[in-house]
Scaffold this motif. Structure first.
Motif, PDB file in Angstrom:
ATOM      1  N   HIS A 431       0.827  -1.214   0.000  1.00 54.63           N
ATOM      2  CA  HIS A 431       0.000   0.000   0.000  1.00 54.63           C
ATOM      3  C   HIS A 431       0.859   1.260   0.000  1.00 54.63           C
ATOM      4  CE1 HIS A 431      -3.970  -1.884   0.581  1.00 54.63           C
ATOM      5  NE2 HIS A 431      -3.288  -2.825   1.187  1.00 54.63           N
ATOM      6  N   SER A 434       1.778   1.971  -3.580  1.00 56.02           N
ATOM      7  CA  SER A 434       0.693   2.013  -4.556  1.00 56.02           C
ATOM      8  C   SER A 434       0.404   3.442  -4.992  1.00 56.02           C
ATOM      9  CB  SER A 434      -0.572   1.392  -3.956  1.00 56.02           C
ATOM     10  OG  SER A 434      -1.025   2.177  -2.872  1.00 56.02           O
ATOM     11  N   ASP A 438      -4.411   5.642  -1.761  1.00 54.05           N
ATOM     12  CA  ASP A 438      -4.622   4.346  -1.148  1.00 54.05           C
ATOM     13  C   ASP A 438      -5.068   4.515   0.299  1.00 54.05           C
ATOM     14  OD1 ASP A 438      -3.865   1.806   0.318  1.00 54.05           O
ATOM     15  OD2 ASP A 438      -3.524   1.237  -1.772  1.00 54.05           O
TER      16      ASP A 438
END
Length: 551
Positions: A431, A434, A438
């Motif tokens: 995450h 990302s 997110d």
């Protein structure tokens, strides 16, 4: 400490809609529950509102703060003339007006003081909800409750971020209420009663009316038996075979004198249900996991009722059940004359009652072996409504009906999550790297501001008109946190700046939303119905999205 309670209206009318959702037993569980809220912030009072209205037994607010101007600005349950008064007392009095059936209490102490002077105080509650606690106090509270297996819900609203963490050692669910569940019809492995009933009906000698009103379940049974004669005793398994069976059923529709097929809705229903009704009867993986759990294989005199029932269910499956769970005992609506529909319904009910009696006897035998019951012979031909030791017939009946939907939630403790080397690195790193926006990135940021608080005894941007000096400080805290976790990524400065700009403020729209989310989880836990989160929920107020993840 204070207490308020009044008399309510007729409960069946007052709670009609929720009774339809979780039943009398669910409502009784709510009315017996004692909920503790730590800190009556905007988020806290929104949560309590949403559990007081359905009728919890009592609530207690633990809060050592006085009402401030900013509290009045974002909390509907605090008034301007309350500034300077006890926040716990004012919130308790106003929340208590929502439902006269609910008792309200308050304690004008901080959770830190209460944990130091009387840590066992919290062991009397059914569930504890903690709002905006600092990490040290949170871990101390979490340790006390974890030891006693009392569910703790940790919640905070930080600007446009909502966060919820459930910490409970073990939570068992019998009535999980799956969104979609196939009927338990056993057409692949018909039980003797179903075989006898269906074989007693002769389609060839039926009148026109009888032929068009034979339940589709019976039709499907008969055509499956015909299919099995030419397919080595196997039912249709793939798309092609099921289409061939459908064609067989269509050919069974009677024709009039002109050779035109009659309008027989029951045959159309049989064709429609081929795919959903012809499923392989099996033990769901979640239930098999329960059978393999040490709590099921090694029951003792201290075992919870759930595990005793699981062991009885396991033993039933490997004996009377011949590898199957107890029959659910229900059938769907279908085109049929009343007489044969009721007969078919009774066939399923009788088999379900037989299975339930077998499990009841096994539960009784287990309780007796554990010294928790007196020996009583159970005649399977007689209906029993009296309790079986520590487990009532209603509990056993509900357990059997929901045997395929049993669920177990075991969360990680807060101490384990907050340990340096026990964080879910792969999940967080994914995450962290990302795309922008997110949701789980905000979890990392919240842990970062906790680090900031530990170092500076305040949150970044809090009580400062200029947030700029706090940006590099928070960045340093995040860098150290990620290093401790063994993560190589970085957090974009835009997010760090935004966290400083928030100044740990509660936005009421976010507080209201999270109040609904958390209250829903509280009710799941108190009623032991539906499956709660495991274990972390993050709400992104920017995009109005959310993520649930195990951390």
């Amino acid at each position: 400490m204070a207490e308020t309670k009044g008399s309510g209206l007729d409960k069946n009318n007052k709670y009609d809609r929720q009774l339809r959702l979780w039943g009398d037993h669910g409502q009784s569980a709510l009315e017996a529950a004692r909920v503790c809220l730590i800190n009556a912030t905007a988020t806290g009072t929104e949560i309590l509102k949403n559990v007081i209205l359905p009728g919890i037994g009592s609530f207690t607010i633990v809060d050592g703060h006085k009402v401030r101007g900013e509290d009045v600005g974002n909390n509907f349950f605090l008034l301007a003339d309350s500034i300077g008064k006890s926040r716990a007392q004012v919130a308790t009095e106003l929340l208590g007006e929502l439902n006269d059936d609910v008792t309200g209490n308050f304690v004008e102490e901080s959770v830190e003081t209460l944990l130091e002077s009387n840590p066992d105080y919290f062991s009397t509650f059914s569930v504890v909800v903690a709002i905006n606690l600092h990490e040290k106090a949170l871990l101390q509270l979490g340790g006390v409750l974890w030891e006693k297996n009392i569910p703790l819900l940790v919640c905070r609203c930080y600007g446009f971020i909502g966060y919820l963490r459930l910490a409970v050692r073990e939570h068992t669910i019998v009535e999980s209420h799956p969104d979609s569940a196939l009927e338990d019809l056993r057409l692949d492995r018909p039980f003797p009663g179903l075989q006898t009933f269906c074989d007693s009906l002769n389609m060839e000698t039926m009148t026109k009316k009888e032929h068009g009103h034979t339940p589709w379940l019976v039709l499907l049974y008969k055509y499956v038996q015909e299919w099995k004669k030419t397919h080595d005793g196997q039912i249709p398994k793939n798309y092609k075979e099921k289409n061939m069976l459908k064609e067989m059923i269509r050919k069974g529709i009677r024709q009039n004198e002109e050779g035109v097929p009659e309008l027989e809705e029951n045959f159309d229903e049989a064709v429609t249900h081929v795919n959903s009704a012809l499923v392989t009867t099996r033990i769901p993986s979640e239930v098999q996991a329960l059978f393999d759990d040490p709590c099921c294989t090694n029951i003792n005199s201290e075992s919870k009722t759930f595990w005793i029932l699981c062991r009885a269910l396991h033993d039933f499956v490997h004996n009377e059940g011949n590898g199957d769970l107890p029959l659910r005992g229900t059938i769907p609506d279908m085109t049929s004359d009343s007489e044969r529909y009721i007969q078919l319904q009774n066939v399923y009910r009788e088999q379900a009652a037989t299975d339930m009696t077998a499990i009841r006897n096994r539960v009784h035998a287990l309780l007796q072996s554990l010294g928790r019951d007196e020996p009583v012979f159970v005649d399977p031909k007689v209906s029993h409504s009296s309790p079986c030791g520590a487990v009532s017939d209603n509990e056993i009946k509900t357990f059997c009906r929901n045997a395929a939907f049993l669920r177990l939630v075991r969360c990680r403790s807060l101490a384990e999550e907050y340990g340096t080397n026990t964080v879910n690195k792969d999940e967080l790193n994914m995450h962290l790297e990302s795309e922008e926006g997110d949701d789980l990135l905000f979890y990392i940021l919240l842990r970062g501001v906790d680090r900031f608080y530990d170092e500076y005894n305040r949150y970044p941007g809090r009580d400062n008109s200029d947030v700029e000096p706090d940006i590099p400080k928070l960045k340093t805290c995040l860098t150290k946190l990620l290093h401790d976790w063994g993560l190589s990524g970085t957090v974009k400065e835009d997010y760090i700046h935004e966290m400083c700009r928030y100044g740990a403020s509660e936005v009421h729209s976010i507080a209201s939303y999270m109040g609904g989310v958390v209250a829903q989880e509280v009710i799941k836990i108190l009623t032991t119905q539906f499956v709660p989160i495991n274990n972390t929920y993050v709400y992104n107020g920017f995009l109005q999205t959310s993520t649930t993840v195990q951390l």
